[in-house]
Design an enzyme around this catalytic site. Sequence first.
Site, PDB file in Angstrom:
ATOM      1  N   GLU A  49      74.156  39.885   6.549  1.00 56.71           N
ATOM      2  CA  GLU A  49      74.058  40.864   7.617  1.00 56.71           C
ATOM      3  C   GLU A  49      72.813  41.443   7.458  1.00 56.71           C
ATOM      4  O   GLU A  49      72.373  41.849   6.138  1.00 56.71           O
ATOM      5  CB  GLU A  49      75.127  41.987   7.442  1.00 56.71           C
ATOM      6  CG  GLU A  49      76.555  41.504   7.686  1.00 56.71           C
ATOM      7  CD  GLU A  49      77.714  42.579   7.616  1.00 56.71           C
ATOM      8  OE1 GLU A  49      78.696  42.188   7.859  1.00 56.71           O
ATOM      9  OE2 GLU A  49      77.390  43.684   7.180  1.00 56.71           O
ATOM     10  N   ASP A  60      75.544  55.772   7.858  1.00 62.02           N
ATOM     11  CA  ASP A  60      74.998  55.316   6.519  1.00 62.02           C
ATOM     12  C   ASP A  60      75.010  56.375   5.393  1.00 62.02           C
ATOM     13  O   ASP A  60      74.486  57.430   5.606  1.00 62.02           O
ATOM     14  CB  ASP A  60      73.931  54.854   6.612  1.00 62.02           C
ATOM     15  CG  ASP A  60      73.870  53.398   7.332  1.00 62.02           C
ATOM     16  OD1 ASP A  60      74.744  52.307   6.645  1.00 62.02           O
ATOM     17  OD2 ASP A  60      73.416  52.917   8.478  1.00 62.02           O
TER      18      ASP A  60
END
Lengths: 267, 403
Positions: A49, A60
């Site tokens: 990824e 995040d």
Amino acid sequence: MSRIGTVFEGLRKTGRKALIPYVTAGDPEPGVTVPVLHAMVDAGSDMIEVGVPFSDPMADGPVIQKSGERALKHGTGLRDVLQMIRTFRTRDSRTPVILMGYANPIEAMGTSLFVKEASHAGVDGVIVVDYPPEECEDFSALLRKNGMDMIFLLAPTSTAQRVESVAKMASGYIYYVSLKGTTGAGHLDLQDVEKNVQRIRDVSGIPVGVGFGIRDGATARAICNFADAAIIGSRVIQEIEAATPATAPAKVKAFLSEVRAAMDEGE
Amino acid sequence: MQAVDLPYDLPDAAGHFGPYGGIFVSETLVHALDELKIAYAECRADPAFMAEFEYELKHYVGRPSPVYHAKRWSQLLGGAQIYLKREDLNHTGAHKINNTVGQAMVARYMGKKRVIAETGAGQHGVASATVAARYGMECVVYMGSEDVKRQAANVYRMKLLGATVVPVDSGSRTLKDALNEAMRDWVTNVTDTFYIIGTVAGPHPYPMMVRDFQCVIGKECIEQMPAMAGRQPDAVIACVGGGSNAMGIFHPYIPYGDVRLIGVEAAGRGLASGKHAASITAGKPGILHGNRTYLIQDANGQIAETHSISAGLDYPGVGPEHAWLNDSGRAQYVTIEDGQALQAFHDLCHYEGIIPALESSHALAYAAQLAPQLSADKILLVNLSGRGDKDMHTVAEASGIQF
């Protein structure tokens, strides 16, 4: 079959599970990324990824936030990320690459141009954190038409009804977010994760990867007792953080090799 | 003037205002937003909830806020009559409290004991800390570390009210980053936490819910204007950052087709300088903080850093309903620079004895531009969304004065 499908099929036949590391493109500088991708493959990663840096990474945790900030200092944008993947593809035509990021850089480029360029660059799948299925029906249809998978996320808070409807639309694999929180957070409750992965399996035939909170070989191995893939992000970024641009690929390779070995033990 | 029946019942069930709005969040929050949607609909349908909300607005906030005819300033400008909707007279000094009272009541209804909020200038943080104290809830306010420095007095106010203020060091260390961090808190503590968003942005149902709570501003004006001025105004003018005070006064006027709706964005040091916060005027559509709307961004889709002398307007996005009102032509969006806003700030102090917030000063400055172009029988209604006490340091600094 797509590259992602082919890889999962091959793993299934040999009874192994997928190791999927994550790296933020352009961290800490643009030249590091392609060597890191190759190092990941050398360490036994099955697919990768690649994070597209975004100024406002709401989902995040601090580790990936900072990696994005470092990448943005050099102005690494979506077009640069696609160029990196093109370069990676000149030496590796086998390993699936999944772009992971937020909707705005894709919309700023234009969704049809993005799909065209991503397909040419050799991207296999796309994860857009802030594109729930109902807001991106056209986009995921366009991706699929061009041979790419739209990877959807499911979370501990997803209801049974939602698991079912997302599973119906998903292709490639389903990304199960193992905990309530941001990337890199806290400790995993393995029993809870297993229960939820089973919930997804009950309604879907496609592979299930687990991410958020996998920190080492032991957790990756435990996860793979019931999941098809272990996704590791923040912990990989920490290896890059602790390295120089020159030593980053080797550090990442050493770390992921250990994880790979732990995952393959006792099989 | 008669209310015109417009086919306006936005947003749709998925939270869309035309192409704008929607729910662009990570999967973990989808269920929480579903729950909120249901709980909010139940609250709206409950006469007891609505009666309590009205009671709180009257006895705790101090509503209705008056409409005031700024006769002297109007005369000096030599044109249209300027009326001010005095949201600055509310408890805590701005319109923000209308919304936080409403959301705290929804939080209580949902059984949430902990509320979080983001804040820029600190007004929404103070309003959130205030209602958290009022309803006995734990309150955590996220604030960019740059803003913590710029707004020390409001940080202390929040602490006095029992809130925890968390400085945010990521990104540009301002409002947008505070919002990111609040979202991260919410995704982590989603089971017991209610996120009080301060403006008409964020994922559905926030833009609709915040608008509904703020609509008391416009509804009061519609009742007050005939008594004060003999009729409804020719134009309603309000500043737009995220756009909650503007939406609160615009929305009830949408069916009044003859009433112009004018939103004033912050042009900072000038649109050409790139140092501004004019999302509709100078941005383009994109996705941030859970909704599709106009954003100030670069060619790579990175959100740009903004500038305005007014911290409350210093935001790179705008509520999705404003984006739609702009595209549909029902509202117009114009800009005012820092210096023009400061001039209006000083003029209102001198000629009316009212110290306005720097945010509201943008709306005042546009009214001061427009009024002289109109005849004396025209009526402009300006939303004076907050008082300027919080801006003393900023204004003094701009005038070269140190305390």
